[in-house]
Scaffold this motif. Structure first.
Motif, PDB file in Angstrom:
ATOM      1  N   ILE A  17       0.847  -1.203   0.000  1.00 39.36           N
ATOM      2  CA  ILE A  17       0.000   0.000   0.000  1.00 39.36           C
ATOM      3  C   ILE A  17       0.882   1.253   0.000  1.00 39.36           C
ATOM      4  N   GLY A  18       1.846   1.302   0.911  1.00 37.32           N
ATOM      5  CA  GLY A  18       2.741   2.462   0.988  1.00 37.32           C
ATOM      6  C   GLY A  18       3.574   2.635  -0.270  1.00 37.32           C
ATOM      7  N   LEU A  19       4.101   1.522  -0.802  1.00 35.31           N
ATOM      8  CA  LEU A  19       4.930   1.598  -2.011  1.00 35.31           C
ATOM      9  C   LEU A  19       4.123   2.057  -3.224  1.00 35.31           C
ATOM     10  N   SER A  20       2.923   1.507  -3.394  1.00 34.71           N
ATOM     11  CA  SER A  20       2.078   1.877  -4.538  1.00 34.71           C
ATOM     12  C   SER A  20       1.696   3.359  -4.476  1.00 34.71           C
ATOM     13  N   LEU A  21       1.383   3.824  -3.262  1.00 33.43           N
ATOM     14  CA  LEU A  21       1.031   5.233  -3.092  1.00 33.43           C
ATOM     15  C   LEU A  21       2.240   6.123  -3.352  1.00 33.43           C
ATOM     16  N   ALA A  22       3.405   5.702  -2.876  1.00 35.03           N
ATOM     17  CA  ALA A  22       4.627   6.488  -3.104  1.00 35.03           C
ATOM     18  C   ALA A  22       4.898   6.648  -4.602  1.00 35.03           C
ATOM     19  N   ILE A  23       4.739   5.563  -5.362  1.00 36.42           N
ATOM     20  CA  ILE A  23       4.971   5.608  -6.811  1.00 36.42           C
ATOM     21  C   ILE A  23       3.961   6.543  -7.472  1.00 36.42           C
ATOM     22  N   ALA A  24       2.686   6.420  -7.080  1.00 41.39           N
ATOM     23  CA  ALA A  24       1.636   7.251  -7.677  1.00 41.39           C
ATOM     24  C   ALA A  24       1.875   8.739  -7.403  1.00 41.39           C
ATOM     25  N   LEU A  25       2.260   9.067  -6.168  1.00 37.43           N
ATOM     26  CA  LEU A  25       2.502  10.475  -5.810  1.00 37.43           C
ATOM     27  C   LEU A  25       3.761  11.011  -6.501  1.00 37.43           C
ATOM     28  N   ARG A  26       4.766  10.141  -6.611  1.00 35.46           N
ATOM     29  CA  ARG A  26       6.014  10.553  -7.268  1.00 35.46           C
ATOM     30  C   ARG A  26       5.778  10.844  -8.755  1.00 35.46           C
ATOM     31  N   LYS A  27       4.915  10.036  -9.370  1.00 37.02           N
ATOM     32  CA  LYS A  27       4.559  10.243 -10.782  1.00 37.02           C
ATOM     33  C   LYS A  27       3.968  11.626 -10.991  1.00 37.02           C
ATOM     34  N   ARG A  28       3.269  12.103  -9.982  1.00 39.34           N
ATOM     35  CA  ARG A  28       2.599  13.402 -10.086  1.00 39.34           C
ATOM     36  C   ARG A  28       3.497  14.541  -9.604  1.00 39.34           C
ATOM     37  N   GLY A  29       4.777  14.222  -9.368  1.00 35.24           N
ATOM     38  CA  GLY A  29       5.753  15.283  -9.103  1.00 35.24           C
ATOM     39  C   GLY A  29       6.093  15.544  -7.657  1.00 35.24           C
ATOM     40  N   ALA A  30       5.446  14.828  -6.719  1.00 39.60           N
ATOM     41  CA  ALA A  30       5.724  15.068  -5.294  1.00 39.60           C
ATOM     42  C   ALA A  30       7.046  14.422  -4.894  1.00 39.60           C
ATOM     43  N   THR A  31       7.750  15.041  -3.947  1.00 39.95           N
ATOM     44  CA  THR A  31       8.900  14.382  -3.336  1.00 39.95           C
ATOM     45  C   THR A  31       8.372  13.534  -2.180  1.00 39.95           C
ATOM     46  N   VAL A  32       8.872  12.289  -2.092  1.00 42.52           N
ATOM     47  CA  VAL A  32       8.287  11.317  -1.154  1.00 42.52           C
ATOM     48  C   VAL A  32       9.385  10.598  -0.377  1.00 42.52           C
ATOM     49  N   LEU A  33       9.166  10.467   0.932  1.00 43.71           N
ATOM     50  CA  LEU A  33      10.017   9.657   1.795  1.00 43.71           C
ATOM     51  C   LEU A  33       9.157   8.548   2.395  1.00 43.71           C
ATOM     52  N   VAL A  34       9.606   7.296   2.274  1.00 39.68           N
ATOM     53  CA  VAL A  34       8.932   6.166   2.923  1.00 39.68           C
ATOM     54  C   VAL A  34       9.753   5.771   4.148  1.00 39.68           C
ATOM     55  N   VAL A  35       9.113   5.784   5.312  1.00 40.64           N
ATOM     56  CA  VAL A  35       9.783   5.400   6.561  1.00 40.64           C
ATOM     57  C   VAL A  35       9.209   4.048   6.994  1.00 40.64           C
ATOM     58  N   GLU A  36      10.070   3.060   7.089  1.00 38.07           N
ATOM     59  CA  GLU A  36       9.631   1.678   7.333  1.00 38.07           C
ATOM     60  C   GLU A  36      10.339   1.105   8.557  1.00 38.07           C
ATOM     61  N   ARG A  37       9.560   0.508   9.454  1.00 36.14           N
ATOM     62  CA  ARG A  37      10.107  -0.003  10.727  1.00 36.14           C
ATOM     63  C   ARG A  37      11.064  -1.178  10.515  1.00 36.14           C
ATOM     64  N   GLY A  38      10.904  -1.919   9.419  1.00 37.88           N
ATOM     65  CA  GLY A  38      11.797  -3.034   9.108  1.00 37.88           C
ATOM     66  C   GLY A  38      12.385  -2.844   7.726  1.00 37.88           C
ATOM     67  N   GLU A  39      12.176  -3.854   6.882  1.00 42.16           N
ATOM     68  CA  GLU A  39      12.598  -3.776   5.491  1.00 42.16           C
ATOM     69  C   GLU A  39      11.333  -3.652   4.652  1.00 42.16           C
ATOM     70  N   PRO A  40      11.286  -2.752   3.662  1.00 44.66           N
ATOM     71  CA  PRO A  40      10.064  -2.587   2.869  1.00 44.66           C
ATOM     72  C   PRO A  40       9.546  -3.915   2.309  1.00 44.66           C
ATOM     73  N   GLY A  41       8.234  -4.107   2.473  1.00 44.64           N
ATOM     74  CA  GLY A  41       7.574  -5.269   1.888  1.00 44.64           C
ATOM     75  C   GLY A  41       7.758  -6.579   2.607  1.00 44.64           C
ATOM     76  N   ARG A  42       8.276  -6.559   3.851  1.00 41.28           N
ATOM     77  CA  ARG A  42       8.581  -7.826   4.518  1.00 41.28           C
ATOM     78  C   ARG A  42       7.555  -8.233   5.576  1.00 41.28           C
ATOM     79  N   GLU A  43       6.463  -7.481   5.685  1.00 40.51           N
ATOM     80  CA  GLU A  43       5.449  -7.841   6.684  1.00 40.51           C
ATOM     81  C   GLU A  43       4.243  -8.505   5.989  1.00 40.51           C
ATOM     82  N   ALA A  44       3.041  -7.929   6.116  1.00 42.38           N
ATOM     83  CA  ALA A  44       1.835  -8.564   5.569  1.00 42.38           C
ATOM     84  C   ALA A  44       1.939  -8.811   4.071  1.00 42.38           C
TER      85      ALA A  44
END
Length: 356
Positions: A17-44
């Motif tokens: 969810i976070g990664l897909s949203l980050a890509i969508a917002l970045r496509k529209r020109g926003a600068t984006v930081l993803v802060v993840e408690r572990g390694e991206p994509g390694r939980e649910a």
């Protein structure tokens, strides 16, 4: 004076969810930081099955419009990630066979009638055990969530999304009633807007205690005796089977209220294994590959929480429960609209954070 780096948007949580949203917002020109408690994509996301379920029998009515829209978006969504990352996500579309209990079939006679098997069950899946269960066919796809998340992570990095991994967010920072960034266990980051996509951990981040909770699911992988042993996803009341293109077969799943405990339990794994053998006797020759457990983000009404919170500049996209993989493309689309102040294409009233 030091120049402190700021971003347009901080996303808490690096699952699909976070990664897909980050890509969508970045496509529209926003600068984006993803802060993840572990390694991206390694939980649910890593633990998921990857069935893109879009069926009234298994989808809550309020969620059906989003589920249907997201399922339709998937071929383009997956293709784009594959092209940008150079990785395969194993999107497959042979469909799904549902084996229902007689009671369930009676209750949903209309859905059963609308979704007949295109051919006799033995022709569709010769390896299935003989069954008197009513069966129906759904034109569903499935995807390999681990491959999908890896491709999304690489795509995000290729699009210059920034990441802070192994960094747990303790709180959203508020100044004059507005979100201005986050404080983590390591440091703090500034942004004009913050989005909580932290899944089962969403409710632990101040200032809003969203009522998300972890719902444990255990599953396992077998190596099929032949890659073509099973072509369709098969779902029964006891288990579901998801074949992958490389010959692996995912067997799932449990639904357990066990807090944040991600340990597997040998009795539960054995039950799933026995259910798989009852469905496909030839799996007695299948090699056991691995078992694992994941924590789905549940909510009191089993619906996601999507939208702006009572704190200006602070948004939430969480609580997708068993549908996080399916709902990733549509969540990215509607939440991009909300964050940018546009009216989303779908009514999100049923998913408002204000309902709790």
């Amino acid at each position: 004076m030091l120049d402190v780096k700021t971003w347009d948007i901080i996303i808490i949580g690096g699952g699909i969810i976070g990664l897909s949203l980050a890509i969508a917002l970045r496509k529209r020109g926003a600068t984006v930081l993803v802060v993840e408690r572990g390694e991206p994509g390694r939980e649910a996301s890593h633990a998921a099955g990857g069935m893109l379920v879009d069926c009234p029998l298994e989808t809550r009515a309020a969620l059906q419009p989003l589920a249907t829209a997201s399922a339709r978006m998937y071929p383009e969504f997956a293709h784009e990630l594959e092209i940008e990352s150079g990785m395969k996500v194993d999107l497959r579309d042979p469909g799904a066979i549902l084996l229902l209990s007689p009671e369930h079939a009676e209750l949903d006679a209309e859905v059963v009638a609308r979704n007949p098997l295109p051919r006799p069950l033995k022709e569709l899946e010769p390896a299935l055990a003989n069954s008197n269960c009513p069966a129906l066919y759904l034109k569903e796809r499935c995807v390999d969530p681990r491959a999908l998340v890896a491709a999304a992570w690489k795509t995000a990095k290729n699009r210059s999304v920034d990441f802070s991994s192994g960094d747990e967010v303790a709180a959203v920072n508020i100044v004059d009633g507005r979100a201005i960034g986050v404080t983590t266990t390591k440091t703090s980051f500034r942004a004009a807007k913050v989005v909580n996509c932290a899944g089962a951990w969403s409710g632990q981040i101040g200032p809003h205690a969203f009522p998300t909770r972890p719902v444990k699911g255990q599953m396992l992988y077998l190596a099929m005796p032949s890659r073509t042993l099973l072509k369709h996803v098969v779902r029964s009341p006891e288990a579901y089977l998801i074949p992958r293109s490389d010959g692996r077969l995912l067997v799932g799943t449990t639904v357990e209220e066990a807090g944040f405990d991600k340990r597997t339990d040998i009795a539960a794994i054995q039950r799933l294994h026995r259910a798989a053998l009852a469905l496909v006797p030839e799996l007695r020759n299948a090699r056991f590959l691995e078992d694992w457990a994941g924590l789905r983000p549940g909510t009191p009404d089993a619906l996601p929480i999507l939208g702006e919170t009572a704190t200006p500049g602070y948004y939430v996209a969480t609580g997708h429960f068993r549908d996080g993989i399916l709902l990733a493309p549509i969540t990215a689309e509607v939440m991009s609209a909300v964050i940018e102040g546009r009216t989303p294409e779908y009514d999100l009233t049923a998913f408002s954070p204000a309902r709790f």
